[in-house]
Design an enzyme around this catalytic site. Structure first.
Site, PDB file in Angstrom:
ATOM      1  N   SER A  11       2.834   8.248   8.527  1.00  0.00           N
ATOM      2  CA  SER A  11       1.898   7.458   7.715  1.00  0.00           C
ATOM      3  C   SER A  11       0.596   7.324   8.477  1.00  0.00           C
ATOM      4  O   SER A  11       0.565   6.750   9.565  1.00  0.00           O
ATOM      5  CB  SER A  11       2.472   6.069   7.451  1.00  0.00           C
ATOM      6  OG  SER A  11       1.408   5.210   7.050  1.00  0.00           O
ATOM      7  N   HIS A  36       1.829  11.293   4.883  1.00  0.00           N
ATOM      8  CA  HIS A  36       2.033  10.111   4.034  1.00  0.00           C
ATOM      9  C   HIS A  36       0.760   9.267   4.030  1.00  0.00           C
ATOM     10  O   HIS A  36       0.281   8.829   5.086  1.00  0.00           O
ATOM     11  CB  HIS A  36       3.213   9.308   4.579  1.00  0.00           C
ATOM     12  CG  HIS A  36       3.622   8.157   3.716  1.00  0.00           C
ATOM     13  ND1 HIS A  36       4.468   8.292   2.636  1.00  0.00           N
ATOM     14  CD2 HIS A  36       3.314   6.840   3.774  1.00  0.00           C
ATOM     15  CE1 HIS A  36       4.667   7.118   2.065  1.00  0.00           C
ATOM     16  NE2 HIS A  36       3.970   6.212   2.744  1.00  0.00           N
ATOM     17  N   ASP A  38      -1.036   5.938   2.558  1.00  0.00           N
ATOM     18  CA  ASP A  38      -0.790   4.628   1.953  1.00  0.00           C
ATOM     19  C   ASP A  38      -2.062   4.098   1.320  1.00  0.00           C
ATOM     20  O   ASP A  38      -3.035   3.787   2.014  1.00  0.00           O
ATOM     21  CB  ASP A  38      -0.298   3.654   3.037  1.00  0.00           C
ATOM     22  CG  ASP A  38       1.125   3.951   3.470  1.00  0.00           C
ATOM     23  OD1 ASP A  38       1.998   4.029   2.586  1.00  0.00           O
ATOM     24  OD2 ASP A  38       1.355   4.130   4.682  1.00  0.00           O
ATOM     25  N   MET A  40      -3.791   1.152  -0.762  1.00  0.00           N
ATOM     26  CA  MET A  40      -3.590  -0.282  -1.033  1.00  0.00           C
ATOM     27  C   MET A  40      -4.870  -0.885  -1.615  1.00  0.00           C
ATOM     28  O   MET A  40      -5.970  -0.513  -1.204  1.00  0.00           O
ATOM     29  CB  MET A  40      -3.230  -1.001   0.268  1.00  0.00           C
ATOM     30  CG  MET A  40      -2.020  -0.397   0.984  1.00  0.00           C
ATOM     31  SD  MET A  40      -1.566  -1.371   2.414  1.00  0.00           S
ATOM     32  CE  MET A  40      -0.263  -0.347   3.119  1.00  0.00           C
ATOM     33  N   HIS A  69       1.257   7.453  -1.499  1.00  0.00           N
ATOM     34  CA  HIS A  69       2.018   6.253  -1.859  1.00  0.00           C
ATOM     35  C   HIS A  69       1.038   5.219  -2.407  1.00  0.00           C
ATOM     36  O   HIS A  69       0.297   4.597  -1.659  1.00  0.00           O
ATOM     37  CB  HIS A  69       2.731   5.752  -0.584  1.00  0.00           C
ATOM     38  CG  HIS A  69       3.528   4.508  -0.773  1.00  0.00           C
ATOM     39  ND1 HIS A  69       4.057   3.811   0.289  1.00  0.00           N
ATOM     40  CD2 HIS A  69       3.905   3.836  -1.888  1.00  0.00           C
ATOM     41  CE1 HIS A  69       4.723   2.759  -0.168  1.00  0.00           C
ATOM     42  NE2 HIS A  69       4.629   2.751  -1.485  1.00  0.00           N
ATOM     43  N   MET A  71      -0.003   1.840  -3.774  1.00  0.00           N
ATOM     44  CA  MET A  71       0.339   0.422  -3.862  1.00  0.00           C
ATOM     45  C   MET A  71      -0.843  -0.264  -4.523  1.00  0.00           C
ATOM     46  O   MET A  71      -1.569  -1.058  -3.897  1.00  0.00           O
ATOM     47  CB  MET A  71       0.624  -0.137  -2.455  1.00  0.00           C
ATOM     48  CG  MET A  71       1.942   0.365  -1.889  1.00  0.00           C
ATOM     49  SD  MET A  71       2.076   0.225  -0.098  1.00  0.00           S
ATOM     50  CE  MET A  71       1.305   1.770   0.380  1.00  0.00           C
ATOM     51  N   MET A 140      11.658   1.297   0.131  1.00  0.00           N
ATOM     52  CA  MET A 140      10.883   0.522   1.098  1.00  0.00           C
ATOM     53  C   MET A 140      11.849  -0.303   1.948  1.00  0.00           C
ATOM     54  O   MET A 140      12.622  -1.106   1.418  1.00  0.00           O
ATOM     55  CB  MET A 140       9.921  -0.444   0.377  1.00  0.00           C
ATOM     56  CG  MET A 140       8.776   0.206  -0.390  1.00  0.00           C
ATOM     57  SD  MET A 140       7.662   1.214   0.604  1.00  0.00           S
ATOM     58  CE  MET A 140       7.095   0.048   1.839  1.00  0.00           C
ATOM     59  N   ASP A 182      10.748   4.173   3.983  1.00  0.00           N
ATOM     60  CA  ASP A 182       9.414   3.819   4.480  1.00  0.00           C
ATOM     61  C   ASP A 182       9.404   2.402   5.036  1.00  0.00           C
ATOM     62  O   ASP A 182       9.657   1.448   4.301  1.00  0.00           O
ATOM     63  CB  ASP A 182       8.421   3.934   3.305  1.00  0.00           C
ATOM     64  CG  ASP A 182       6.974   3.713   3.709  1.00  0.00           C
ATOM     65  OD1 ASP A 182       6.700   3.512   4.905  1.00  0.00           O
ATOM     66  OD2 ASP A 182       6.113   3.755   2.803  1.00  0.00           O
ATOM     67  N   GLY A 183       9.116   2.285   6.335  1.00  0.00           N
ATOM     68  CA  GLY A 183       8.910   0.977   6.938  1.00  0.00           C
ATOM     69  C   GLY A 183       9.855   0.691   8.088  1.00  0.00           C
ATOM     70  O   GLY A 183      11.073   0.757   7.942  1.00  0.00           O
TER      71      GLY A 183
HETATM   72  C1  DX5 Z   1       3.761  -0.081   4.295  1.00  0.00           C
HETATM   73  C2  DX5 Z   1       3.527   1.390   4.194  1.00  0.00           C
HETATM   74  C3  DX5 Z   1       4.150   2.195   5.254  1.00  0.00           C
HETATM   75  C4  DX5 Z   1       3.717   1.857   6.644  1.00  0.00           C
HETATM   76  C5  DX5 Z   1       4.816   2.239   7.588  1.00  0.00           C
HETATM   77  O1  DX5 Z   1       3.303  -0.685   3.136  1.00  0.00           O
HETATM   78  O2  DX5 Z   1       3.990   1.885   2.936  1.00  0.00           O
HETATM   79  O3  DX5 Z   1       4.005   3.592   4.985  1.00  0.00           O
HETATM   80  O4  DX5 Z   1       2.548   2.489   7.027  1.00  0.00           O
HETATM   81  O5  DX5 Z   1       4.462   1.849   8.859  1.00  0.00           O
HETATM   82  P1  DX5 Z   1       5.518   1.702  10.050  1.00  0.00           P
HETATM   83  O6  DX5 Z   1       6.163   3.046  10.210  1.00  0.00           O
HETATM   84  O7  DX5 Z   1       4.683   1.297  11.179  1.00  0.00           O
HETATM   85  O8  DX5 Z   1       6.509   0.653   9.593  1.00  0.00           O
HETATM   86 ZN    ZN Z   2       4.034   4.093   2.553  1.00  0.00          ZN
END
Ligand code: DX5
Ligand code: ZN
Length: 227
Positions: A11, A36, A38, A40, A69, A71, A140, A182-183
């Protein structure tokens, strides 16, 4: 269809945003399978990150699939922009619009792979109801919004249920569906997720710690082996 070899999707949320192009090229060289990204919106989740302009600018820095991804809510109006910017997989949350099946249809109509993401509090049945419409299910293992959070172990049961459902679906249709987590992924939680049935692992913090010279080792360390 047996569980595939584990693929790693770093990510870029944890990358150096001042040099994102170089960071994407570095994780490509270090063995990333997907990139990946993200996205937001400060509304669906309490953080703001990347828009389609940045995704488009990154496209020339790697040929690896962009695993985008989203969000953001409402999501539908932005799907074509991310498709146009070079996304290969577009993943949405069922809470991000009134008709998730229609959103998945929209993604596929643009020639992109469709992903569905389940928050820790979202029931697994939501994915089972639309399995025929997805190319990827994203479990998640933290609440979305930030990197660096702790893995929520209760999500392993959801991964196990999805592994069985995806295997049955693939046996019946011959069609593969990625099962991504993820996470909070680190070498230890990676093994738990893969043992439960995951075949793609998102890793932000675990990939980018230590700077570019560490990326290849970092990625290798979270590439857990299926049983
Ligand atoms: C959180 C994201 C993840 C995040 C993961 O909302 O969707 O992709 O970047 O980060 P780590 O691997 O640090 O938990
Ligand atoms: Zn993500």
């Amino acid at each position: 269809m047996p569980q595939q070899a584990t693929r790693i999707a770093p990510s870029i949320l944890s990358a150096d945003f001042a040099q994102l192009g170089a960071e994407v090229a570095a994780i490509d060289r270090a063995g990333a399978d997907y990139i990946h990204i993200d996205v937001m919106d400060g509304h669906f989740v309490p953080n703001l990150t990347i828009g389609p302009g940045v995704v488009g600018a990154l496209r020339k820095h790697t040929k690896k699939p962009f695993d985008v991804h989203l969000m953001i809510s409402p999501v539908d109006a932005f799907v074509p922009q991310f498709a146009e910017a070079g996304a290969d997989i577009i993943t949405v949350h069922p809470e991000a619009g009134p008709h998730v099946h229609r959103t998945l249809q929209l993604i596929r109509s643009l020639g992109k792979k469709a992903g569905l993401s389940l928050n820790p509090g979202t029931p697994v049945e939501t994915a089972l109801a639309v399995l025929d419409m997805v190319d990827l299910v994203l479990v998640m293992s933290v609440n979305p919004g930030f990197g660096g959070q702790k893995f929520i172990h209760t999500q392993l049961d959801k991964i196990r249920i999805l592994r069985k459902a995806i295997d049955a679906h693939s046996a019946a249709t011959g069609r593969a569906i990625d099962l991504e987590v993820d996470g909070g992924i680190n070498p230890e939680t990676a093994q738990l997720a893969v043992d439960a049935g995951a075949d793609v692992l998102v890793a932000g913090t675990a990939t980018f710690q230590g700077g570019p010279s560490a990326y290849a080792d970092n990625i290798a360390r979270v590439r857990a082996k299926p049983k």
